[in-house]
Design an enzyme around this catalytic site. Sequence first.
Site, PDB file in Angstrom:
ATOM      1  N   ARG A  65     -19.929  38.046   6.930  1.00 13.67           N
ATOM      2  CA  ARG A  65     -21.277  37.916   6.375  1.00 13.67           C
ATOM      3  C   ARG A  65     -21.943  39.285   6.299  1.00 13.67           C
ATOM      4  O   ARG A  65     -21.628  40.172   7.069  1.00 13.67           O
ATOM      5  CB  ARG A  65     -22.130  36.988   7.247  1.00 13.67           C
ATOM      6  CG  ARG A  65     -21.740  35.533   7.138  1.00 13.67           C
ATOM      7  CD  ARG A  65     -22.615  34.670   8.030  1.00 13.67           C
ATOM      8  NE  ARG A  65     -24.015  34.825   7.702  1.00 13.67           N
ATOM      9  CZ  ARG A  65     -24.952  35.239   8.560  1.00 13.67           C
ATOM     10  NH1 ARG A  65     -24.639  35.556   9.794  1.00 13.67           N
ATOM     11  NH2 ARG A  65     -26.194  35.331   8.178  1.00 13.67           N
ATOM     12  N   LYS A 130     -17.834  34.570  20.265  1.00 13.29           N
ATOM     13  CA  LYS A 130     -17.483  34.105  18.913  1.00 13.29           C
ATOM     14  C   LYS A 130     -15.995  33.804  18.801  1.00 13.29           C
ATOM     15  O   LYS A 130     -15.152  34.667  19.030  1.00 13.29           O
ATOM     16  CB  LYS A 130     -17.890  35.176  17.894  1.00 13.29           C
ATOM     17  CG  LYS A 130     -17.676  34.786  16.456  1.00 13.29           C
ATOM     18  CD  LYS A 130     -18.551  35.624  15.549  1.00 13.29           C
ATOM     19  CE  LYS A 130     -18.164  35.461  14.094  1.00 13.29           C
ATOM     20  NZ  LYS A 130     -19.131  36.075  13.179  1.00 13.29           N
ATOM     21  N   ARG A 270     -33.053  36.132  22.606  1.00 11.01           N
ATOM     22  CA  ARG A 270     -34.010  37.160  23.042  1.00 11.01           C
ATOM     23  C   ARG A 270     -33.991  37.175  24.562  1.00 11.01           C
ATOM     24  O   ARG A 270     -34.191  36.132  25.197  1.00 11.01           O
ATOM     25  CB  ARG A 270     -35.397  36.796  22.533  1.00 11.01           C
ATOM     26  CG  ARG A 270     -36.438  37.866  22.718  1.00 11.01           C
ATOM     27  CD  ARG A 270     -37.525  37.699  21.672  1.00 11.01           C
ATOM     28  NE  ARG A 270     -37.986  36.327  21.550  1.00 11.01           N
ATOM     29  CZ  ARG A 270     -39.123  35.866  22.058  1.00 11.01           C
ATOM     30  NH1 ARG A 270     -39.893  36.654  22.757  1.00 11.01           N
ATOM     31  NH2 ARG A 270     -39.478  34.620  21.858  1.00 11.01           N
TER      32      ARG A 270
HETATM   33  O1  LIG Z   1     -18.455  35.695  10.764  1.00  7.40           O
HETATM   34  C1  LIG Z   1     -18.478  36.140   9.613  1.00  7.40           C
HETATM   35  O2  LIG Z   1     -19.157  37.131   9.324  1.00  7.40           O
HETATM   36  C2  LIG Z   1     -17.689  35.434   8.556  1.00  7.40           C
HETATM   37  C3  LIG Z   1     -16.221  35.740   8.662  1.00  7.40           C
HETATM   38  C4  LIG Z   1     -15.383  35.057   7.597  1.00  7.40           C
HETATM   39  C5  LIG Z   1     -13.962  35.554   7.596  1.00  7.40           C
HETATM   40  C6  LIG Z   1     -13.075  34.765   6.694  1.00  7.40           C
HETATM   41  S1  LIG Z   1     -11.372  35.129   6.951  1.00  7.40           S
HETATM   42  C7  LIG Z   1     -10.947  34.233   5.522  1.00  7.40           C
HETATM   43  C8  LIG Z   1     -12.001  34.545   4.473  1.00  7.40           C
HETATM   44  N1  LIG Z   1     -11.660  35.744   3.749  1.00  7.40           N
HETATM   45  C9  LIG Z   1     -12.539  36.723   3.962  1.00  7.40           C
HETATM   46  O3  LIG Z   1     -12.488  37.869   3.468  1.00  7.40           O
HETATM   47  N2  LIG Z   1     -13.496  36.318   4.813  1.00  7.40           N
HETATM   48  C10 LIG Z   1     -13.296  34.940   5.201  1.00  7.40           C
END
Ligand SMILES: O=C(O)CCCC[C@@H]1SC[C@@H]2NC(=O)N[C@@H]21
Length: 277
Positions: A65, A130, A270
Amino acid sequence: MPASPQAGEHLAALCAHLGGLANAFEIRWVAECASTNSALLDAPPADDGRVHVLVADRQSAGRGRRGRPWLSWDDASLTFSALWRFPPGAPAPAGLSLVAGLALARALERLGVPGVQLKWPNDVLVHGAKLAGILVELLPGRGRTLAAVIGIGINLRLPADIDLPAAIPVTALDRVLEQPPGHPPPTRSAVLAAVLGELHPLLDIFAAAGFPPLRSAWQQRNAFADLPVCISGENDTLTGLCAGVDVDGALLLRTGHGVQRVLAGDVSLRPGPGAGA
Ligand SMILES: O=C(O)CCCC[C@@H]1SC[C@@H]2NC(=O)N[C@@H]21
């Protein structure tokens, strides 16, 4: 994109796990690509009524993200994307990424992971660390959203010799799975089948009725329910108590000025008085 050397084996195992539901998917398992999300967005497969899934043993430019890179480690990670076409009359895409998070949480619970929690909009946490991330991207066309690419990365194991970002605690399936001693951890095919098996019925519910019927299941797993949080946006930071999500999947933040809807941002806990130095 060359097929994974074990593609045949993986696909046979997936069919066995999915049973009759296997017909709802078209699955390709490749050795490497830049990003499974990018590959499906750049060249969407023809619509044949199925959900198209692309799995990669390795991504050379996996994306997270907000433009962040997504690190993965070959067979120690499961990285895949599913392209889902919005059926006629389907609701607006808001809420879809929470639906994907809920499917992933249910799949992990079914595999034997206790205490799975969801951090808005869709990180999957166990014990505050995570375990998996989701990136939903939309494919527009003809004046509406045609399809969504739901990209999922799950840490299956954490290699010993890697540098992890210190800011976010990270975990992996082998550290959080509760199963009898000597029981082998699930294969990548078994994990993928569990996720697709949960995702499919939830997408049907979302297509018919949107996020509202799934809201309470999401809230039961809300990692930050009623806790003080910070939300960092592009230009500002909001603080307040996390009051759950609304029927569209927006985060509700209780502040001194009432309850505010938040549509984007990174949420973190927080620190309370007395925490830290
Ligand atoms: O936590 C996040 O920021 C989202 C991560 C998403 C990763 C997955 S792996 C498969 C798909 N291909 C990518 O390039 N990203 C998602």
